[in-house]
Motif scaffolding. Structure first.
Motif, mmCIF file in Angstrom:
data_model
loop_
_atom_site.group_PDB
_atom_site.id
_atom_site.type_symbol
_atom_site.label_atom_id
_atom_site.label_comp_id
_atom_site.label_asym_id
_atom_site.label_seq_id
_atom_site.Cartn_x
_atom_site.Cartn_y
_atom_site.Cartn_z
ATOM 1 N N GLY A 132 -3.568 36.349 -1.941
ATOM 2 C CA GLY A 132 -2.505 35.465 -1.763
ATOM 3 C C GLY A 132 -1.588 34.166 -1.728
ATOM 4 N N SER A 133 -0.644 33.511 -0.984
ATOM 5 C CA SER A 133 -0.006 32.535 -1.617
ATOM 6 C C SER A 133 -0.538 31.714 -0.683
ATOM 7 C CB SER A 133 1.051 32.509 -1.918
ATOM 8 O OG SER A 133 1.030 34.006 -3.284
ATOM 9 N N LEU A 134 -0.426 30.038 -0.962
ATOM 10 C CA LEU A 134 -0.190 29.045 0.005
ATOM 11 C C LEU A 134 0.675 28.016 -0.920
ATOM 12 C CD1 LEU A 134 -3.312 28.317 1.380
ATOM 13 C CD2 LEU A 134 -1.575 28.501 2.554
ATOM 14 N N ARG A 135 1.576 27.076 -0.146
ATOM 15 C CA ARG A 135 2.778 26.290 -0.821
ATOM 16 C C ARG A 135 1.532 24.150 -0.361
ATOM 17 N NH1 ARG A 135 8.094 23.891 0.223
ATOM 18 N NH2 ARG A 135 8.529 23.075 -2.282
ATOM 19 N N LEU A 136 1.059 24.192 -0.526
ATOM 20 C CA LEU A 136 0.639 22.583 -0.644
ATOM 21 C C LEU A 136 1.638 21.108 -0.877
ATOM 22 C CD1 LEU A 136 -3.137 22.286 -1.183
ATOM 23 C CD2 LEU A 136 -2.001 23.600 0.136
ATOM 24 N N SER A 137 1.579 20.480 -0.182
ATOM 25 C CA SER A 137 3.126 19.393 -0.137
ATOM 26 C C SER A 137 2.000 18.164 0.617
ATOM 27 C CB SER A 137 3.633 19.871 1.427
ATOM 28 O OG SER A 137 4.684 20.729 1.621
ATOM 29 N N CYS A 138 2.646 17.195 -0.899
ATOM 30 C CA CYS A 138 2.390 15.965 -0.485
ATOM 31 C C CYS A 138 2.692 14.898 -0.558
ATOM 32 C CB CYS A 138 1.386 15.446 -1.612
ATOM 33 S SG CYS A 138 1.016 13.624 -1.894
ATOM 34 N N ALA A 139 2.802 14.239 0.654
ATOM 35 C CA ALA A 139 4.474 12.515 0.893
ATOM 36 C C ALA A 139 3.695 11.989 0.606
ATOM 37 C CB ALA A 139 5.028 12.530 2.049
ATOM 38 N N GLN A 169 0.926 -1.460 -0.228
ATOM 39 C CA GLN A 169 -0.319 -0.073 -0.256
ATOM 40 C C GLN A 169 0.929 1.070 0.183
ATOM 41 O OE1 GLN A 169 -3.264 0.554 0.025
ATOM 42 N NE2 GLN A 169 -3.629 -1.136 -1.311
ATOM 43 N N VAL A 170 0.293 2.154 -0.706
ATOM 44 C CA VAL A 170 0.888 3.127 -0.088
ATOM 45 C C VAL A 170 -0.014 4.712 0.219
ATOM 46 C CG1 VAL A 170 1.863 5.640 -2.237
ATOM 47 C CG2 VAL A 170 2.218 3.335 -3.006
ATOM 48 N N GLN A 171 0.871 5.799 1.042
ATOM 49 C CA GLN A 171 -0.248 6.285 1.573
ATOM 50 C C GLN A 171 0.617 7.810 1.161
ATOM 51 O OE1 GLN A 171 1.527 3.855 3.477
ATOM 52 N NE2 GLN A 171 -0.399 2.591 3.371
ATOM 53 N N LEU A 172 -0.488 8.285 1.185
ATOM 54 C CA LEU A 172 -0.167 10.030 0.718
ATOM 55 C C LEU A 172 -1.042 10.859 2.066
ATOM 56 C CD1 LEU A 172 -2.274 9.857 -2.533
ATOM 57 C CD2 LEU A 172 0.817 9.717 -2.087
ATOM 58 N N VAL A 173 0.168 11.767 2.549
ATOM 59 C CA VAL A 173 -0.062 12.971 3.540
ATOM 60 C C VAL A 173 -0.030 14.124 3.078
ATOM 61 C CG1 VAL A 173 0.061 12.965 5.835
ATOM 62 C CG2 VAL A 173 0.248 10.950 5.059
ATOM 63 N N GLU A 174 -1.151 14.940 2.575
ATOM 64 C CA GLU A 174 -1.188 16.267 2.409
ATOM 65 C C GLU A 174 -0.635 17.541 3.029
ATOM 66 O OE1 GLU A 174 -4.900 14.612 -0.414
ATOM 67 O OE2 GLU A 174 -3.907 14.539 2.072
ATOM 68 N N SER A 175 -0.792 18.685 3.213
ATOM 69 C CA SER A 175 -0.435 19.912 4.234
ATOM 70 C C SER A 175 -0.576 20.903 3.933
ATOM 71 C CB SER A 175 0.495 19.474 5.206
ATOM 72 O OG SER A 175 2.484 19.406 4.753
ATOM 73 N N GLY A 176 -0.137 21.902 4.672
ATOM 74 C CA GLY A 176 -0.284 22.891 3.715
ATOM 75 C C GLY A 176 -1.545 23.976 3.471
ATOM 76 N N GLY A 177 -2.802 23.261 3.473
ATOM 77 C CA GLY A 177 -4.139 24.210 3.710
ATOM 78 C C GLY A 177 -4.270 25.197 5.222
ATOM 79 N N ASN A 178 -5.544 26.236 4.056
ATOM 80 C CA ASN A 178 -5.014 26.912 5.596
ATOM 81 C C ASN A 178 -6.410 27.925 5.049
ATOM 82 O OD1 ASN A 178 -4.956 28.845 7.795
ATOM 83 N ND2 ASN A 178 -2.730 28.162 7.683
ATOM 84 N N LEU A 179 -6.602 29.347 5.860
ATOM 85 C CA LEU A 179 -7.727 30.212 5.023
ATOM 86 C C LEU A 179 -6.552 31.343 5.240
ATOM 87 C CD1 LEU A 179 -10.662 31.889 5.087
ATOM 88 C CD2 LEU A 179 -9.444 32.829 7.626
ATOM 89 N N VAL A 180 -6.351 31.540 3.410
ATOM 90 C CA VAL A 180 -5.950 33.074 3.488
ATOM 91 C C VAL A 180 -6.743 34.090 2.471
ATOM 92 C CG1 VAL A 180 -5.708 31.868 0.987
ATOM 93 C CG2 VAL A 180 -3.970 33.609 2.051
ATOM 94 N N GLN A 181 -6.278 35.410 2.547
ATOM 95 C CA GLN A 181 -6.808 35.822 1.275
ATOM 96 C C GLN A 181 -7.075 36.499 -0.055
ATOM 97 O OE1 GLN A 181 -6.152 40.386 3.714
ATOM 98 N NE2 GLN A 181 -7.475 39.333 4.847
ATOM 99 N N ALA A 182 -8.197 36.564 -0.411
ATOM 100 C CA ALA A 182 -8.011 36.583 -1.961
ATOM 101 C C ALA A 182 -6.356 37.906 -2.209
ATOM 102 C CB ALA A 182 -8.745 37.117 -2.779
#
Length: 121
Positions: free
Chosen positions: A16-23, A1-14
Motif C-alpha cells: 500500500g501507500s501513505l503520504r506523510l506531511s510535515c509543516a 523557535q521552529v515547530q514541526l508537526v507531522e501527520s499522515g501516519g497510519n496502519l497499511v497493508q504491505a
C-alpha cells in the motif's frame, strides 16, 4: 523557535501507500534542508530522505524507487510519498529541518515528535 508537526501516519497493508506531511511554523527566517528520519524501538534512527532548499534530494538505499520526498516552499511543508510499503518500513517517522530564525543567527536543527507508520504483512 521552529515547530514541526507531522501527520499522515497510519496502519497499511504491505504494498500500500501513505503520504506523510510535515509543516514548519514559528520564527523562520530561512528553511534549509528538510527531511524524514525513522526509528524502530531498540534501533538507531536512520535517514529516509532529505531535500535541500534548492530541491536536491537524497534517499536511503532501502527506499529508493519507492519513496518520494517533495516540498512546498510557500507553505514550509515537506511531504513523503511512500509507495510499495513493506513490513520493514514500520517505524516512527520524524520530520527534520535545519532553519535559521533570524538574519546573522546560526542555523539550528529541529525535530518533530513523529508519526507512526505500521505496515502489516
Amino acid at each position: 523557535q521552529v515547530q514541526l508537526v507531522e501527520s499522515g501516519g497510519n496502519l497499511v497493508q504491505a504494498g500500500g501507500s501513505l503520504r506523510l506531511s510535515c509543516a514548519a511554523s514559528g520564527s523562520i527566517f530561512r528553511l534549509n534542508t528538510m527531511g524524514w528520519y525513522r526509528q524502530v524501538p531498540g534501533k538507531q534512527r536512520e535517514l529516509v530522505a532529505t531535500i535541500t532548499s534548492g530541491g536536491s534530494t537524497n534517499y536511503a538505499d532501502s527506499v529508493k524507487g519507492r519513496f518520494t520526498i517533495s516540498r512546498d516552499y510557500a507553505k514550509n511543508t515537506v511531504y513523503l510519498q511512500m509507495n510499495s510499503l513493506k513490513p520493514e518500513d514500520t517505524a516512527v517517522y520524524s520530520c527534520y529541518c535545519n532553519a535559521q530564525e533570524r538574519l546573522l543567527r546560526p542555523s539550528v536543527d529541529y525535530w518533530g515528535k513523529g508519526t507512526a507508520v505500521t505496515v502489516s504483512s
